[in-house]
Write a protein that holds these residues in place. Structure first.
Motif, mmCIF file in Angstrom:
data_model
loop_
_atom_site.group_PDB
_atom_site.id
_atom_site.type_symbol
_atom_site.label_atom_id
_atom_site.label_comp_id
_atom_site.label_asym_id
_atom_site.label_seq_id
_atom_site.Cartn_x
_atom_site.Cartn_y
_atom_site.Cartn_z
ATOM 1 N N HIS A 103 -17.855 -0.329 18.149
ATOM 2 C CA HIS A 103 -18.733 -0.724 19.256
ATOM 3 C C HIS A 103 -20.188 -0.426 18.916
ATOM 4 N N THR A 104 -20.627 -0.867 17.771
ATOM 5 C CA THR A 104 -21.993 -0.588 17.343
ATOM 6 C C THR A 104 -23.027 -1.225 18.262
ATOM 7 N N ASP A 105 -22.598 -2.222 19.033
ATOM 8 C CA ASP A 105 -23.517 -2.886 19.955
ATOM 9 C C ASP A 105 -23.727 -2.102 21.243
ATOM 10 N N ARG A 106 -22.981 -1.022 21.462
ATOM 11 C CA ARG A 106 -23.067 -0.285 22.723
ATOM 12 C C ARG A 106 -23.863 1.014 22.619
ATOM 13 N N PHE A 107 -24.090 1.498 21.409
ATOM 14 C CA PHE A 107 -24.663 2.832 21.260
ATOM 15 C C PHE A 107 -25.996 2.813 20.529
ATOM 16 N N ALA A 108 -26.848 3.774 20.910
ATOM 17 C CA ALA A 108 -28.150 3.925 20.271
ATOM 18 C C ALA A 108 -28.076 4.836 19.060
ATOM 19 N N ALA A 109 -27.125 5.777 19.035
ATOM 20 C CA ALA A 109 -27.009 6.728 17.940
ATOM 21 C C ALA A 109 -25.678 7.454 18.039
ATOM 22 N N LEU A 110 -25.303 8.138 16.950
ATOM 23 C CA LEU A 110 -24.066 8.894 16.878
ATOM 24 C C LEU A 110 -24.372 10.354 16.555
#
Length: 260
Positions: free
Chosen positions: A144-151
């Motif tokens: 879900h790389t489109d949902r998050f600003a950072a990890l």
């Protein structure tokens, strides 16, 4: 809050105004009811947009309801000074680790529920976790790389097979050099692999054997400020912009998080 229980954490905001602090919610995923906890900033105003963190717990916090999900990681960090914590923070609870499609759906349903009911800035959502929740950060984040600003994975096992999928997301990982449960080499391998693929990953290692090193991450680094400044999209947010023409203003100043 050293040695605190999840119940201690939940009770830490008993002073807060109604519908803020730690709040338990129920969601239905795949036809089954699940309990999740959400921390709502004590100064919450639905006219503002708030940064958010989706937090994935470790194996010791597994279960099916109750407050155990709050007993490690970000729960005790927030409970030390809840009036200063600027993020809407979502705590889904798995019955084990965060591997597989079923648990992926649970985590994302918890985020969807929070975004539906609270004023969350869609471009300022961080995915964070502890231990096997850190592994969940890699795996769920890669889907879900489109949902998050950072990890922000802490003391998480490695999954180098997904490293190339998170290259577009900023990563700040944390580990303890003598962690007895998950060796720091796991975080080292992930960050090195991401960097090799051209991604943006940094790792902070602490001396000692603290598996849950979230308190040290918050106290001994600028990770909270860093999370406040991450944006899913490339445009720059002006903190606390005034409400004009019906637009909501942003909450969470892009500066030192504990300043008055």
């Amino acid at each position: 809050m050293a040695g605190c229980t999840g119940l201690d954490v939940a009770r830490s905001t008993a002073h807060a105004k109604v519908k803020t602090g730690f709040v338990e919610r129920r969601i239905v995923v795949d036809g089954a009811a699940h309990s999740i906890w959400v921390f709502i900033p004590t100064n919450y105003d639905p006219k503002n947009l708030y940064p958010a963190i989706l937090f994935l717990h470790g194996l010791f916090e597994e279960g099916n309801g109750g407050t155990n999900v709050l007993s490690a990681g970000l729960g005790p960090v927030i409970a030390r000074n809840p009036d200063k914590w600027p993020f809407v923070t979502i705590f889904p609870q798995s019955d084990g680790d965060w591997k597989g499609d079923k648990r992926d759906r649970l985590a994302m349903a918890a985020l969807d529920d929070a975004q539906k009911h609270y004023a969350i800035h869609p471009d300022r959502v961080i995915l964070a976790g502890l231990s096997f929740g850190g592994l969940g950060v890699w795996d769920i984040g890669s889907q879900h790389t489109d949902r998050f600003a950072a990890l922000v994975p802490v003391s998480g096992p490695a999954d180098v097979e997904v490293a190339n999928k998170v290259m577009g997301l900023p990563v700040w990982a944390f580990a303890s050099k003598d962690d007895p449960f998950v060796p720091a080499a796991n975080s080292e391998a992930m960050c090195q692999t991401i960097q090799t693929h051209g991604g943006r990953a940094q790792l902070t290692e602490f001396d000692g054997n603290q598996h849950d090193c979230w308190v040290m991450a918050v106290d001994k680094s600028s990770v909270v400020d860093w999370m406040l400044n991450q944006m899913r999209n490339s445009y720059q947010v002006t903190a606390k912009s005034n409400s004009v023409g019906g637009k909501v203003q942003l909450s969470g100043k892009l500066k030192a998080w504990d300043e008055p």
